[in-house]
Design a protein around this motif. Structure first.
Motif, PDB file in Angstrom:
ATOM      1  N   ALA A  30       6.435   2.651   3.443  1.00 35.48           N
ATOM      2  CA  ALA A  30       7.379   1.605   3.033  1.00 35.48           C
ATOM      3  C   ALA A  30       7.730   0.693   4.200  1.00 35.48           C
ATOM      4  CB  ALA A  30       8.642   2.242   2.448  1.00 35.48           C
ATOM      5  N   ILE A  31       8.006   1.276   5.357  1.00 32.89           N
ATOM      6  CA  ILE A  31       8.359   0.456   6.523  1.00 32.89           C
ATOM      7  C   ILE A  31       7.141  -0.339   6.990  1.00 32.89           C
ATOM      8  CG2 ILE A  31       7.847   2.067   8.415  1.00 32.89           C
ATOM      9  CD1 ILE A  31      11.011  -0.030   8.114  1.00 32.89           C
ATOM     10  N   SER A  32       5.937   0.201   6.774  1.00 29.58           N
ATOM     11  CA  SER A  32       4.722  -0.517   7.148  1.00 29.58           C
ATOM     12  C   SER A  32       4.537  -1.753   6.270  1.00 29.58           C
ATOM     13  CB  SER A  32       3.502   0.404   7.035  1.00 29.58           C
ATOM     14  OG  SER A  32       3.624   1.512   7.910  1.00 29.58           O
ATOM     15  N   PHE A  33       4.885  -1.635   4.998  1.00 32.20           N
ATOM     16  CA  PHE A  33       4.793  -2.797   4.105  1.00 32.20           C
ATOM     17  C   PHE A  33       5.771  -3.897   4.500  1.00 32.20           C
ATOM     18  CE2 PHE A  33       2.597  -0.150   0.828  1.00 32.20           C
ATOM     19  CZ  PHE A  33       1.585  -1.040   0.511  1.00 32.20           C
ATOM     20  N   PHE A  40       6.621  -7.888  -2.384  1.00 34.05           N
ATOM     21  CA  PHE A  40       6.029  -6.612  -1.973  1.00 34.05           C
ATOM     22  C   PHE A  40       5.017  -6.090  -2.984  1.00 34.05           C
ATOM     23  CE2 PHE A  40       9.710  -6.706   0.817  1.00 34.05           C
ATOM     24  CZ  PHE A  40       9.135  -6.287   2.014  1.00 34.05           C
ATOM     25  N   THR A  41       5.170  -6.464  -4.235  1.00 30.15           N
ATOM     26  CA  THR A  41       4.144  -6.118  -5.219  1.00 30.15           C
ATOM     27  C   THR A  41       2.835  -6.835  -4.895  1.00 30.15           C
ATOM     28  OG1 THR A  41       5.807  -5.760  -6.946  1.00 30.15           O
ATOM     29  CG2 THR A  41       3.536  -6.123  -7.671  1.00 30.15           C
ATOM     30  N   LEU A  42       2.940  -8.116  -4.503  1.00 32.41           N
ATOM     31  CA  LEU A  42       1.747  -8.861  -4.095  1.00 32.41           C
ATOM     32  C   LEU A  42       1.089  -8.236  -2.870  1.00 32.41           C
ATOM     33  CD1 LEU A  42       2.845 -12.591  -4.535  1.00 32.41           C
ATOM     34  CD2 LEU A  42       1.052 -11.389  -5.802  1.00 32.41           C
ATOM     35  N   LEU A  43       1.899  -7.641  -1.988  1.00 33.85           N
ATOM     36  CA  LEU A  43       1.350  -7.001  -0.789  1.00 33.85           C
ATOM     37  C   LEU A  43       0.625  -5.695  -1.120  1.00 33.85           C
ATOM     38  CD1 LEU A  43       4.205  -7.485   1.846  1.00 33.85           C
ATOM     39  CD2 LEU A  43       2.010  -8.660   1.727  1.00 33.85           C
ATOM     40  N   GLY A  44       0.804  -5.201  -2.345  1.00 38.68           N
ATOM     41  CA  GLY A  44       0.120  -3.972  -2.738  1.00 38.68           C
ATOM     42  C   GLY A  44       1.013  -2.758  -2.798  1.00 38.68           C
ATOM     43  N   ALA A  45       2.333  -2.943  -2.607  1.00 39.34           N
ATOM     44  CA  ALA A  45       3.252  -1.808  -2.669  1.00 39.34           C
ATOM     45  C   ALA A  45       3.367  -1.320  -4.111  1.00 39.34           C
ATOM     46  CB  ALA A  45       4.619  -2.213  -2.136  1.00 39.34           C
ATOM     47  N   PRO A  99      11.930   1.151  -4.246  1.00 40.63           N
ATOM     48  CA  PRO A  99      13.311   1.542  -3.921  1.00 40.63           C
ATOM     49  C   PRO A  99      13.520   1.771  -2.417  1.00 40.63           C
ATOM     50  CG  PRO A  99      12.546   2.731  -5.840  1.00 40.63           C
ATOM     51  CD  PRO A  99      11.350   2.024  -5.282  1.00 40.63           C
ATOM     52  N   LEU A 100      12.541   2.382  -1.751  1.00 39.60           N
ATOM     53  CA  LEU A 100      12.651   2.600  -0.307  1.00 39.60           C
ATOM     54  C   LEU A 100      12.628   1.271   0.445  1.00 39.60           C
ATOM     55  CD1 LEU A 100      10.240   5.657   0.156  1.00 39.60           C
ATOM     56  CD2 LEU A 100      12.735   5.668   0.371  1.00 39.60           C
ATOM     57  N   ILE A 101      11.787   0.356  -0.008  1.00 39.42           N
ATOM     58  CA  ILE A 101      11.711  -0.963   0.630  1.00 39.42           C
ATOM     59  C   ILE A 101      13.038  -1.706   0.463  1.00 39.42           C
ATOM     60  CG2 ILE A 101      10.620  -3.235   0.446  1.00 39.42           C
ATOM     61  CD1 ILE A 101       7.991  -1.733  -0.216  1.00 39.42           C
ATOM     62  N   LEU A 122      -4.521  -8.126   5.378  1.00 40.32           N
ATOM     63  CA  LEU A 122      -5.107  -6.882   5.881  1.00 40.32           C
ATOM     64  C   LEU A 122      -4.425  -5.663   5.255  1.00 40.32           C
ATOM     65  CD1 LEU A 122      -5.669  -7.533   9.709  1.00 40.32           C
ATOM     66  CD2 LEU A 122      -7.357  -7.531   7.880  1.00 40.32           C
ATOM     67  N   THR A 123      -3.088  -5.741   5.140  1.00 39.16           N
ATOM     68  CA  THR A 123      -2.348  -4.627   4.540  1.00 39.16           C
ATOM     69  C   THR A 123      -2.796  -4.400   3.104  1.00 39.16           C
ATOM     70  OG1 THR A 123      -0.415  -5.092   5.944  1.00 39.16           O
ATOM     71  CG2 THR A 123      -0.053  -3.729   3.999  1.00 39.16           C
ATOM     72  N   ALA A 124      -2.997  -5.500   2.366  1.00 37.78           N
ATOM     73  CA  ALA A 124      -3.469  -5.382   0.983  1.00 37.78           C
ATOM     74  C   ALA A 124      -4.865  -4.755   0.940  1.00 37.78           C
ATOM     75  CB  ALA A 124      -3.476  -6.757   0.319  1.00 37.78           C
ATOM     76  N   MET A 125      -5.714  -5.124   1.892  1.00 32.78           N
ATOM     77  CA  MET A 125      -7.063  -4.533   1.964  1.00 32.78           C
ATOM     78  C   MET A 125      -6.984  -3.036   2.245  1.00 32.78           C
ATOM     79  SD  MET A 125      -9.699  -7.046   3.944  1.00 32.78           S
ATOM     80  CE  MET A 125      -8.826  -8.374   4.740  1.00 32.78           C
ATOM     81  N   ILE A 126      -6.103  -2.687   3.172  1.00 32.59           N
ATOM     82  CA  ILE A 126      -5.971  -1.289   3.577  1.00 32.59           C
ATOM     83  C   ILE A 126      -5.292  -0.469   2.488  1.00 32.59           C
ATOM     84  CG2 ILE A 126      -4.823   0.237   5.247  1.00 32.59           C
ATOM     85  CD1 ILE A 126      -5.349  -1.959   7.344  1.00 32.59           C
ATOM     86  N   ALA A 127      -4.390  -1.110   1.702  1.00 35.08           N
ATOM     87  CA  ALA A 127      -3.663  -0.397   0.647  1.00 35.08           C
ATOM     88  C   ALA A 127      -4.615   0.217  -0.372  1.00 35.08           C
ATOM     89  CB  ALA A 127      -2.684  -1.341  -0.043  1.00 35.08           C
ATOM     90  N   VAL A 128      -5.814  -0.353  -0.492  1.00 36.30           N
ATOM     91  CA  VAL A 128      -6.824   0.197  -1.414  1.00 36.30           C
ATOM     92  C   VAL A 128      -7.182   1.629  -1.019  1.00 36.30           C
ATOM     93  CG1 VAL A 128      -9.197  -0.084  -2.244  1.00 36.30           C
ATOM     94  CG2 VAL A 128      -7.753  -2.086  -1.921  1.00 36.30           C
TER      95      VAL A 128
END
Length: 452
Positions: A51-54, A119-124, A130-132, A262-268
């Motif tokens: 969550a903190i990484s997002f 944050f949904t667009l970021l892949g969360a 809730p944590l975010i 990059l975060t979205a790529m890695i979220a996969v």
């Protein structure tokens, strides 16, 4: 001898070394405490660390606006002081603080209003939202207190004072580090607030820095006026700041946009991959600390000498710093590679997958930090020469012609290791362009003379 005279007449190597050491102390304290922040949040579990990484791309967007405005402020004030326009420098300083407060507050409010969508667009995933919210809803409120110390410190550095900003950064970082475990875990009489506790600790630390920097600027050093400037004068100051500050802010905001991609790529690859990447990005700020310190001390030196027409000192300072950074970052990479396993164990001990991502990150991307240093210093130096559009274009080329596309191609064909190596290659290509661009920005007589 005044600080301005030091930047205009003192030997280049010693004066840059002294200023950078002063900035470095504050940055070491602040970033070390931020790393402690990540460590404590990591103890809450992989989901909290993910969550903190997002949040990094989002928080860095607002921080980037403050950095950009600080760059514009530093360039304008340092040039004015180099030309001995001291009254104008005071106007510029006060106007910069008011302008920055308004713009950061507006941006924070807009992002707060669309937290879930962003944050949904970021892949969360839904379970992390809730944590975010626990962290970001408080962080947004304190954003204006983060801004003033950053811009205020730029005013101090523009006057040749690198020591005071260093102390302010160190004190703020220390307060944050002390409050973190108390409020996150509820030690002693303090309530257990989890992610909220981390955000509250940061806001309190920034608040202290806010009042200290205003006191130093207005009362102790008298670098800004203690009055409300007329609206027409504020508009004139804003134009001077924004002419450099907006492109600089835009260039800085491109970094979190690229990080978001990059975060979205890695979220996969799952929450563990995002958590490991988040630790890696925090480590990057530590590994690049000397470069970041130089990016704060080199521009005031360049701007003051630019204002005084001393182009030979500008060119000599830039080249000597570039040579140093390449050697320094190579040494940093070798050290990180040697202790990668220990770092992974410290920050990802609850999840073997997180540990593997951390080690993978350390063994690849830091190899390009010397080249990344050339990009950062060339960018800040172009802003110091009042060429913000070239600096902005350089950032666009770095992130969206080389860094992200190469990382994407690497990810498609070779997974996470390919993503990191692709980003590494992107840094190398951009560094070659950055170095050439800065030399071309100098009067040709200076460059020719330097080659003789």
């Amino acid at each position: 001898m005044s600080s301005s005279e030091n930047l205009l007449t003192a030997p280049i190597g010693p004066v840059l070394k002294k200023m950078t050491k002063q900035v470095l102390f504050g940055m070491m304290m602040l970033m070390s405490f931020n790393l402690v922040d990540t460590y404590f949040i990591g103890l809450l579990g992989t989901d909290s660390l993910a969550a903190i990484s997002f949040t990094f791309p989002v928080t860095f967007t607002i921080i980037s606006l403050s950095i950009g405005l600080g760059i514009g402020t530093s360039a304008v004030i340092a040039k004015a002081r180099g030309a001995n326009l001291l009254e104008q420098a005071k106007d510029d300083g006060l106007g910069a603080l008011i302008l920055s407060f308004v713009l950061v507050a507006a941006l924070a409010f807009c992002m707060y209003s669309f937290t879930d969508e962003i944050f949904t667009l970021l892949g969360a995933k839904a379970d992390l939202l809730p944590l975010i919210h626990e962290y970001m809803d408080i962080w947004y409120i304190g954003a204006v207190f983060l801004m003033s110390p950053m811009v205020g410190n730029s005013i101090l550095r523009a006057s040749g004072d690198a020591k005071t900003p260093s102390i302010i950064m160190a004190v703020s970082g220390l307060i944050n580090a002390i409050l973190d475990p108390l409020l996150i875990f509820g030690l002693g009489p303090f309530p257990e607030l989890g992610m909220q506790g981390a955000a509250i600790s940061s806001v309190i630390a920034w608040g202290v820095g806010f009042f200290v920097v205003i006191y130093v600027l207005a009362v102790k050093r008298k670098l800004i006026w203690i009055r409300w400037i007329p609206f027409t004068q504020f508009v004139a100051v804003s134009r001077r700041i924004l002419k450099i500050g907006l492109p600089a802010a835009g260039a800085n905001m491109l970094t979190p946009i690229a990080m978001a991609v990059l975060t979205a790529m890695i979220a996969v690859h799952g929450n563990a991959a995002v958590a490991g990447f988040g630790v890696g990005t925090r480590l990057e700020s530590i590994a690049s600390m000397v470069v970041l310190a130089l990016s704060m001390t080199l521009p005031p030196f360049i701007s003051q000498n630019f204002g005084a027409g001393q182009w030979d000192r500008v060119e000599q300072a830039y080249k000597s710093v570039i040579k140093f950074v390449l050697l320094w970052q190579l040494a940093v990479y070798l050290l990180l590679a040697a202790v990668a396993g220990y770092i992974a164990m410290a920050f990802g001990k609850n999840d073997p997958e997180v540990m593997n991502v951390i080690k993978l990150f350390i063994w690849t991307l830091p190899l390009s930090y010397g080249f990344q240093g050339i990009i950062i210093l060339s960018n800040s130096s172009l802003n110091a020469l009042h060429k913000p559009m070239k600096a902005l274009l350089l950032s666009v080329i770095r992130l969206f012609v080389f860094y992200v596309p190469f990382a994407y191609l690497g990810s498609v064909y070779f997974g996470l290791i390919g993503l990191f190596i692709g980003a590494l290659i992107g840094n190398v290509f951009t560094a070659l362009i950055a170095y050439r661009w800065f030399l071309k920005a100098l009067p040709q007589s200076v460059v020719v003379e330097a080659k003789v």
